[in-house]
Design an enzyme around this catalytic site. Structure first.
Site, PDB file in Angstrom:
ATOM      1  N   ARG A 143       0.830  -1.207   0.000  1.00 34.01           N
ATOM      2  CA  ARG A 143       0.000   0.000   0.000  1.00 34.01           C
ATOM      3  C   ARG A 143       0.861   1.252   0.000  1.00 34.01           C
ATOM      4  NH1 ARG A 143      -3.512  -2.745   4.571  1.00 34.01           N
ATOM      5  NH2 ARG A 143      -5.015  -3.901   3.318  1.00 34.01           N
ATOM      6  N   ARG A 160       0.203  -0.619  12.997  1.00 30.19           N
ATOM      7  CA  ARG A 160       0.035  -2.048  13.248  1.00 30.19           C
ATOM      8  C   ARG A 160      -1.121  -2.268  14.210  1.00 30.19           C
ATOM      9  NH1 ARG A 160       3.919  -5.640  13.533  1.00 30.19           N
ATOM     10  NH2 ARG A 160       2.111  -6.993  13.808  1.00 30.19           N
TER      11      ARG A 160
END
Length: 320
Positions: A143, A160
């Site tokens: 991404r 995360r």
């Protein structure tokens, strides 16, 4: 479906009623395991599924990129150990989290129908309208690569954690927007948080994105028969092609690689991208295949096309 009630029993066979499903204990993984359990019990009323949930190393390591600790295998190795040790009969995975090479003695005999493969923008409804310098959260090198190529003026930062954790960080104002897999948001009933589904023609999905895979011990005929009604041949073709692409390029979570194979009226179309994590260099290639073509060969050919179009130079830079 039931939760574990005591000591682990014998491995599943056609004459028994309990099938033990290894799963991560994140909300999305549990949803996926319960979905698979419901499908199995629907097709085999005499089978009762039992979830064996666990926290993986990948779930515990949140302070950096997975590549620094060994890669995507951190999300599956504890589940695979449960299979090999006879503590579980199957494991349910998001296919994009499964390493290209399985441990000896394990197999992926079942791929469920593909869910939405697209990436979603959360926090705004138009990526191109974001102001320069807007902070974008993602844990994906893929991404970051594709976003950097399209909007190099944005500030892409590591994010995360499970879906709920990432949404909470967005809501706390740590990021202007975040990028997540649409399938995970939809499965957890967060579809209303999706501001924009990013087109797959430029935000090319990760190999296997949106596909649930079931891992088993190899040559387990009883379990394979139980899973057969869940298997989707189109998902299997796409999974095989996309994983062949990734394997041919040495794919891991450290490699900014996108690959998406989709059915067409004439057969299959596959697009891939490879580049540097910041998007400063991105190489793309695409190919087609007839309906009864060879998925493995399709993925390998696309990998070679990427190499010949400049991808080998990118791989050399990443390795250096």
């Amino acid at each position: 479906m039931r939760v574990p009630t005591g000591a682990v029993g014998d491995t599943y066979n056609a004459g028994m009623s309990v099938l033990r499903i290894a799963t991560r204990n994140s909300p999305l993984a549990l949803w996926q395991a319960r979905f698979v359990a419901a499908q199995i019990e629907q097709h085999s009323p005499v089978t009762q599924c039992e979830l064996v949930s666990m926290t993986t190393t990948g779930d515990q390591w949140l302070s950096g990129r997975l590549s620094s600790q060994g890669g995507k295998g951190l999300f599956v190795k504890e589940l695979e150990a449960a299979l090999l040790e006879g503590r579980a009969d199957i494991a349910v995975h998001s296919l994009k989290d499964v390493p290209m090479d399985l441990p000896p003695g394990l197999a992926l005999p079942c791929f469920l129908r593909r869910h939405n493969p697209a990436d979603a923008l959360v926090g705004a409804d138009d990526l191109d309208a974001l102001p320069a310098g807007a902070i974008v959260g993602t844990a994906s090198q893929r991404r970051s690569m594709l976003l950097g190529a399209r909007r190099p003026d944005l500030d892409v930062r590591l994010l995360r954690g499970n879906v709920n954790t990432r949404l909470a960080k967005l809501d706390a104002g740590d990021y202007a927007v975040i990028l997540l897999a649409a399938s995970g948001l939809e499965r957890l009933e967060f579809a209303d948080r999706i501001g924009q589904l990013l087109p797959t023609d430029w935000m090319i999905p990760a190999p296997g994105q949106g596909i649930l895979a079931i891992e088993t011990r190899a040559n387990d005929a009883a379990v394979d028969a139980l899973l057969a009604p869940l298997h989707d041949t189109q998902a299997a073709f796409a999974a095989t092609a996309e994983r062949a692409l990734s394997r041919a390029l040495g794919g891991s979570c450290a490699l900014p690689l996108a690959g998406y194979c989709a059915p067409t009226a004439a057969g299959w179309h596959m697009r891939a991208a490879l580049g540097l994590p910041d998007g400063s260099q991105v190489v793309q290639a695409e190919t087609t295949c007839v309906a009864d073509g060879n998925a493995e060969q399709m993925g390998k050919q696309l990998a070679q096309a990427l190499r010949e179009s400049g991808g080998q130079a990118v791989l050399d830079q990443l390795a250096g």
